[in-house]
Design a protein around this motif. Structure first.
Motif, short mmCIF file in Angstrom:
data_model
loop_
_atom_site.label_atom_id
_atom_site.label_comp_id
_atom_site.label_asym_id
_atom_site.label_seq_id
_atom_site.Cartn_x
_atom_site.Cartn_y
_atom_site.Cartn_z
N ASP A 328 -32.30 14.17 -18.06
CA ASP A 328 -33.48 14.94 -17.67
C ASP A 328 -34.62 14.05 -17.18
OD1 ASP A 328 -32.08 17.15 -18.42
OD2 ASP A 328 -33.17 17.50 -20.29
N THR A 329 -34.78 12.90 -17.82
CA THR A 329 -35.85 11.97 -17.44
C THR A 329 -35.63 11.44 -16.04
OG1 THR A 329 -36.17 11.31 -19.75
CG2 THR A 329 -37.05 9.84 -18.06
N LEU A 330 -34.38 11.12 -15.72
CA LEU A 330 -34.04 10.62 -14.39
C LEU A 330 -34.32 11.69 -13.33
CD1 LEU A 330 -32.91 8.15 -12.92
CD2 LEU A 330 -30.62 9.16 -13.14
N GLN A 331 -34.05 12.94 -13.66
CA GLN A 331 -34.34 14.04 -12.74
C GLN A 331 -35.83 14.06 -12.38
OE1 GLN A 331 -32.99 17.77 -14.37
NE2 GLN A 331 -30.99 16.94 -14.93
N ILE A 332 -36.67 13.94 -13.39
CA ILE A 332 -38.12 13.97 -13.17
C ILE A 332 -38.56 12.76 -12.38
CG2 ILE A 332 -40.36 13.88 -14.32
CD1 ILE A 332 -39.02 15.45 -16.66
N ASP A 333 -38.04 11.58 -12.75
CA ASP A 333 -38.42 10.34 -12.07
C ASP A 333 -38.03 10.37 -10.59
OD1 ASP A 333 -39.47 9.38 -14.41
OD2 ASP A 333 -37.77 8.08 -14.89
N PHE A 334 -36.78 10.77 -10.32
CA PHE A 334 -36.31 10.85 -8.93
C PHE A 334 -37.16 11.82 -8.12
CE2 PHE A 334 -31.56 9.41 -9.06
CZ PHE A 334 -31.97 8.12 -9.34
N GLY A 335 -37.46 12.97 -8.71
CA GLY A 335 -38.26 13.98 -8.00
C GLY A 335 -39.65 13.47 -7.66
N ASN A 336 -40.29 12.81 -8.62
CA ASN A 336 -41.65 12.29 -8.40
C ASN A 336 -41.65 11.15 -7.38
OD1 ASN A 336 -42.96 14.06 -10.16
ND2 ASN A 336 -42.65 12.72 -11.93
N LEU A 337 -40.66 10.27 -7.48
CA LEU A 337 -40.61 9.13 -6.56
C LEU A 337 -40.26 9.56 -5.14
CD1 LEU A 337 -38.91 6.52 -8.92
CD2 LEU A 337 -41.23 6.40 -7.98
N LEU A 338 -39.39 10.57 -5.00
CA LEU A 338 -39.08 11.07 -3.67
C LEU A 338 -40.30 11.76 -3.06
CD1 LEU A 338 -37.02 11.41 -1.43
CD2 LEU A 338 -36.16 13.47 -2.57
N TYR A 339 -41.04 12.47 -3.87
CA TYR A 339 -42.29 13.08 -3.39
C TYR A 339 -43.25 12.01 -2.88
CZ TYR A 339 -46.84 15.40 -3.49
OH TYR A 339 -48.08 15.89 -3.16
N HIS A 340 -43.35 10.91 -3.62
CA HIS A 340 -44.22 9.81 -3.22
C HIS A 340 -43.75 9.21 -1.88
CE1 HIS A 340 -46.96 6.41 -3.67
NE2 HIS A 340 -45.96 5.60 -3.39
N THR A 341 -42.43 9.04 -1.72
CA THR A 341 -41.87 8.51 -0.47
C THR A 341 -42.23 9.38 0.71
OG1 THR A 341 -40.01 7.49 -1.64
CG2 THR A 341 -39.73 7.87 0.72
N ILE A 342 -42.07 10.70 0.54
CA ILE A 342 -42.37 11.64 1.63
C ILE A 342 -43.86 11.62 1.95
CG2 ILE A 342 -42.31 14.05 2.36
CD1 ILE A 342 -39.55 12.63 2.12
N SER A 343 -44.69 11.63 0.93
CA SER A 343 -46.14 11.66 1.13
C SER A 343 -46.64 10.41 1.84
CB SER A 343 -46.86 11.79 -0.22
OG SER A 343 -46.48 12.99 -0.88
N GLU A 344 -46.04 9.26 1.51
CA GLU A 344 -46.50 7.99 2.06
C GLU A 344 -45.98 7.71 3.47
OE1 GLU A 344 -48.60 5.52 0.65
OE2 GLU A 344 -49.10 7.24 -0.62
N ASN A 345 -44.80 8.25 3.80
CA ASN A 345 -44.15 7.83 5.04
C ASN A 345 -43.81 8.96 6.02
OD1 ASN A 345 -43.65 4.86 4.31
ND2 ASN A 345 -42.73 5.95 2.58
N TYR A 346 -43.76 10.20 5.53
CA TYR A 346 -43.28 11.29 6.38
C TYR A 346 -44.26 12.47 6.38
CZ TYR A 346 -39.06 8.54 6.08
OH TYR A 346 -38.15 7.50 6.14
N SER A 347 -45.53 12.17 6.26
CA SER A 347 -46.52 13.24 6.27
C SER A 347 -46.87 13.62 7.69
CB SER A 347 -47.79 12.79 5.54
OG SER A 347 -48.45 11.79 6.28
N GLU A 348 -47.40 14.80 7.85
CA GLU A 348 -47.86 15.28 9.16
C GLU A 348 -48.89 14.33 9.75
OE1 GLU A 348 -50.99 18.72 10.32
OE2 GLU A 348 -49.12 19.48 9.43
N GLU A 349 -49.81 13.85 8.94
CA GLU A 349 -50.91 13.01 9.42
C GLU A 349 -50.37 11.70 10.01
OE1 GLU A 349 -52.28 16.00 6.74
OE2 GLU A 349 -50.78 14.43 6.41
#
Length: 362
Positions: A328-349
């Motif tokens: 369960d912890t890995l699920q949360i970690d992966f989800g948060n880190l993937l969100y960070h990746t998208i926000s930092e590199n694949y945002s509309e802006e």
């Protein structure tokens, strides 16, 4: 030209719920906030994504009936002249209509956005028409690096750029989809029922998981074309007694609602560009197990923000999925880190800034 004075038209064949179609809408909506005129023209078929178009976007449906539908072509020409469009951004197969338009309106510039999904099989891609039309393009956007190199080497095109897709939040959506299965034990796949998406890898994994973790279920969301591939999928589900383990939903617009009900997200494709599904998984903090095709490896780093497996590797995919199920912890970690990746590199802006900077060089 000053960015605010730009007058750009997005051109797409349909508004079905596919990656190229989503990006045509995303670009039109994003540009409406920054430039003088942002338009979206759909040539052949409307679809559910029409509800995602912002009020600030000028919209036209041509209802084009054939390749050489002159009524539709001249309607488009009149629209372009009326709104003083200076650049047409043609997505996927709409490049041919853009080329015909260019013959009538020689002053406009056209760029082609290559969303080709079978980027693992580029050696089989038809070339003749593109080679004839490419000299009329002012630029080519590729959704992954392979497509950029392909344009440079096969079309002998210099001004090609790689720009990743970017996700956007849904608008005007009724959250009506209720997933089968148990809360906390659902695995979702956002993928139209196409051969390249390799749902049979998913189904083989589902067979294994039924034995080891029978309470976990698979939820397949994507357009059902009611073709031979679709029938084979349904036959496999019945033939292997997976009716209570694998569920098909067809096209759905309430993606956030569906992902909110899911625990793990997967993609089993044999070939991709940069799939919108991966970006949506990250946007909604879903831990993912995916295949290593297209530009996915630039988003998912194996063991850091998800698991990425070679295509067709059924056992390895299953093992990665079980690892995630058990932690369960890995699920949360992966989800948060993937969100960070998208926000930092694949945002509309970020993508839009690179896009507009590139356009100013054309």
């Amino acid at each position: 030209m000053d960015i605010k004075e730009m007058r750009i038209l997005q051109l797409i064949d349909s508004l079905e719920a596919g990656g190229a179609e989503r990006m045509a809408v995303n670009y039109a909506n994003a540009l409406a906030k920054q430039i003088e005129f942002s338009g979206l023209v759909v040539s052949r078929k409307e679809g559910p994504l029409v509800n995602q178009i912002d009020e600030g976007v000028s919209y036209l449906f041509l209802n084009r009936k054939s390749v050489f539908d002159f009524k539709a072509l001249f309607t488009l020409r009149n629209y372009v002249l009326l709104h003083k469009v200076t650049l047409v951004h043609a997505h996927s197969t709409s490049f041919f209509l853009a080329f015909l338009l260019k013959l009538l309106c020689t002053s406009i510039k056209i760029i082609w956005h290559d969303h080709y999904g079978d980027s693992e099989f580029l050696n089989k891609r038809p070339l003749l028409t593109l080679r004839l039309i490419a000299p009329f393009f002012s630029g080519i956007i590729a959704v992954n690096q392979k497509l950029k190199v392909w344009a440079q080497e096969n079309l002998l095109f210099g001004n090609a750029i790689y720009l990743p897709n970017f996700p956007s939040e849904e608008k005007n959506i009724t959250e009506h989809t209720v997933l089968e299965g148990s809360t906390g034990k659902r695995i979702v796949s956002l993928a139209n029922l196409r051969v390249q998406k390799d749902h049979f890898l998913l189904l083989e994994v589902a067979k294994k998981l039924k034995v080891s973790h029978a309470e976990w279920t698979f939820h397949l969301v994507g357009k059902d074309f009611e073709d031979a591939y679709s029938r084979q999928i349904k036959s496999f589900i019945v033939g292997n007694n997976l009716e209570k383990n694998v569920f098909l939903y067809g096209t759905k617009q309430d993606v956030k609602n569906i992902l909110d009900q899911s625990t793990i997200a997967i993609l089993t494709s044999q070939s991709e560009g940069l799939p919108m599904a991966i970006l949506e998984y990250g946007l909604h903090k879903k831990p993912a197990v995916v295949t290593n095709v297209g530009e996915i490896s630039s988003v998912i780093q194996n063991g850091k923000n998800g698991f990425i497996i070679l295509a067709n590797q059924e056992q390895l995919f299953y093992e990665a999925l079980v690892t995630l199920i058990k932690n369960d912890t890995l699920q949360i970690d992966f989800g948060n880190l993937l969100y960070h990746t998208i926000s930092e590199n694949y945002s509309e802006e970020i993508v839009l800034k690179n896009y507009l900077d590139w356009l100013q060089t054309i």
